[in-house]
Design a protein around this motif. Structure first.
Motif, PDB file in Angstrom:
ATOM      1  N   GLU A 184       0.734  -1.217  -0.069  1.00 11.59           N
ATOM      2  CA  GLU A 184      -0.176  -0.156   0.165  1.00 11.59           C
ATOM      3  C   GLU A 184       0.713   1.195   0.064  1.00 11.59           C
ATOM      4  OE1 GLU A 184      -2.829  -0.346   3.317  1.00 11.59           O
ATOM      5  OE2 GLU A 184      -3.869  -2.094   2.396  1.00 11.59           O
ATOM      6  N   ASP A 185       2.041   1.103  -0.062  1.00 11.53           N
ATOM      7  CA  ASP A 185       2.841   2.184  -0.312  1.00 11.53           C
ATOM      8  C   ASP A 185       2.858   3.010  -1.394  1.00 11.53           C
ATOM      9  OD1 ASP A 185       4.850   4.257   0.065  1.00 11.53           O
ATOM     10  OD2 ASP A 185       6.522   2.737   1.163  1.00 11.53           O
ATOM     11  N   LEU A 186       2.351   4.365  -1.548  1.00  9.81           N
ATOM     12  CA  LEU A 186       2.202   4.983  -2.571  1.00  9.81           C
ATOM     13  C   LEU A 186       3.292   5.460  -3.334  1.00  9.81           C
ATOM     14  CD1 LEU A 186      -0.928   7.335  -1.639  1.00  9.81           C
ATOM     15  CD2 LEU A 186      -0.798   5.337  -3.077  1.00  9.81           C
ATOM     16  N   ALA A 187       4.618   5.501  -2.816  1.00  8.81           N
ATOM     17  CA  ALA A 187       5.795   5.696  -3.367  1.00  8.81           C
ATOM     18  C   ALA A 187       6.550   4.528  -4.185  1.00  8.81           C
ATOM     19  CB  ALA A 187       6.834   6.015  -2.207  1.00  8.81           C
ATOM     20  N   VAL A 188       5.989   3.391  -3.835  1.00 10.07           N
ATOM     21  CA  VAL A 188       6.396   2.096  -4.377  1.00 10.07           C
ATOM     22  C   VAL A 188       5.388   1.551  -5.571  1.00 10.07           C
ATOM     23  CG1 VAL A 188       7.021  -0.392  -3.939  1.00 10.07           C
ATOM     24  CG2 VAL A 188       7.771   1.381  -2.381  1.00 10.07           C
ATOM     25  N   THR A 189       3.911   1.759  -5.469  1.00 10.38           N
ATOM     26  CA  THR A 189       3.149   1.282  -6.342  1.00 10.38           C
ATOM     27  C   THR A 189       3.479   1.435  -7.816  1.00 10.38           C
ATOM     28  OG1 THR A 189       1.644   1.669  -4.396  1.00 10.38           O
ATOM     29  CG2 THR A 189       0.622   1.252  -6.743  1.00 10.38           C
ATOM     30  N   PRO A 190       3.789   2.655  -8.086  1.00  9.99           N
ATOM     31  CA  PRO A 190       4.042   2.798  -9.490  1.00  9.99           C
ATOM     32  C   PRO A 190       5.199   1.985 -10.087  1.00  9.99           C
ATOM     33  CG  PRO A 190       3.996   4.877  -8.688  1.00  9.99           C
ATOM     34  CD  PRO A 190       3.983   3.913  -7.355  1.00  9.99           C
ATOM     35  N   ALA A 191       6.342   1.819  -9.474  1.00 11.49           N
ATOM     36  CA  ALA A 191       7.351   0.869  -9.880  1.00 11.49           C
ATOM     37  C   ALA A 191       6.921  -0.548  -9.761  1.00 11.49           C
ATOM     38  CB  ALA A 191       8.394   0.878  -8.861  1.00 11.49           C
ATOM     39  N   LEU A 192       6.323  -0.989  -8.965  1.00  4.09           N
ATOM     40  CA  LEU A 192       5.571  -2.206  -8.660  1.00  4.09           C
ATOM     41  C   LEU A 192       4.548  -2.599  -9.748  1.00  4.09           C
ATOM     42  CD1 LEU A 192       4.976  -4.866  -7.041  1.00  4.09           C
ATOM     43  CD2 LEU A 192       3.376  -3.572  -5.672  1.00  4.09           C
ATOM     44  N   TRP A 193       3.974  -1.880 -10.104  1.00  2.00           N
ATOM     45  CA  TRP A 193       2.788  -2.069 -11.439  1.00  2.00           C
ATOM     46  C   TRP A 193       3.340  -2.200 -12.724  1.00  2.00           C
ATOM     47  CZ3 TRP A 193      -1.354  -4.639 -11.072  1.00  2.00           C
ATOM     48  CH2 TRP A 193      -2.158  -4.653 -10.232  1.00  2.00           C
ATOM     49  N   GLU A 194       4.595  -1.270 -12.697  1.00  2.00           N
ATOM     50  CA  GLU A 194       5.315  -1.282 -13.958  1.00  2.00           C
ATOM     51  C   GLU A 194       6.203  -2.849 -14.139  1.00  2.00           C
ATOM     52  OE1 GLU A 194       9.133   0.715 -16.342  1.00  2.00           O
ATOM     53  OE2 GLU A 194       8.454   1.506 -14.379  1.00  2.00           O
ATOM     54  N   ALA A 195       6.587  -3.313 -12.762  1.00  2.00           N
ATOM     55  CA  ALA A 195       6.993  -4.480 -12.993  1.00  2.00           C
ATOM     56  C   ALA A 195       6.115  -5.721 -13.369  1.00  2.00           C
ATOM     57  CB  ALA A 195       7.789  -4.915 -11.464  1.00  2.00           C
ATOM     58  N   VAL A 196       5.072  -5.543 -12.777  1.00  2.00           N
ATOM     59  CA  VAL A 196       3.813  -6.377 -13.052  1.00  2.00           C
ATOM     60  C   VAL A 196       3.544  -6.568 -14.457  1.00  2.00           C
ATOM     61  CG1 VAL A 196       1.369  -7.149 -12.422  1.00  2.00           C
ATOM     62  CG2 VAL A 196       2.824  -6.461 -10.610  1.00  2.00           C
ATOM     63  N   LEU A 197       3.055  -5.556 -15.035  1.00  2.00           N
ATOM     64  CA  LEU A 197       3.030  -5.361 -16.448  1.00  2.00           C
ATOM     65  C   LEU A 197       4.001  -5.674 -17.251  1.00  2.00           C
ATOM     66  CD1 LEU A 197       0.854  -2.108 -16.322  1.00  2.00           C
ATOM     67  CD2 LEU A 197       0.156  -4.303 -16.345  1.00  2.00           C
TER      68      LEU A 197
END
Length: 66
Positions: free
Chosen positions: A44-57
């Motif tokens: 749930e850390d908003l600072a990590v979420t964009p990088a996490l979703w880029e990795a998922v995609l």
């Protein structure tokens, strides 16, 4: 706390780049990369979420799992 967030974000960015730039190498290590990325979807850390979703995609788009 800030250092941990930076490291997690950098790890996800690295994994996304690896999947995008060297998918054949990533495919060899998909059994190790997938848990690192997919087991943390609830982060749930908003600072990590964009990088996490880029990795998922990137994982889903660039690696074919047999």
């Amino acid at each position: 706390y800030l250092t941990l967030v930076s490291v997690k974000g950098a790890l996800y960015t690295l994994l996304a780049g690896l999947c995008q730039l060297v998918p054949e190498l990533s495919a060899q290590y998909v059994s190790k990369i997938s848990p690192l990325v997919l087991h943390n979807l609830d982060d749930e850390d908003l600072a990590v979420t964009p990088a996490l979703w880029e990795a998922v995609l990137s994982l889903v788009n660039y690696i074919e799992v047999l």
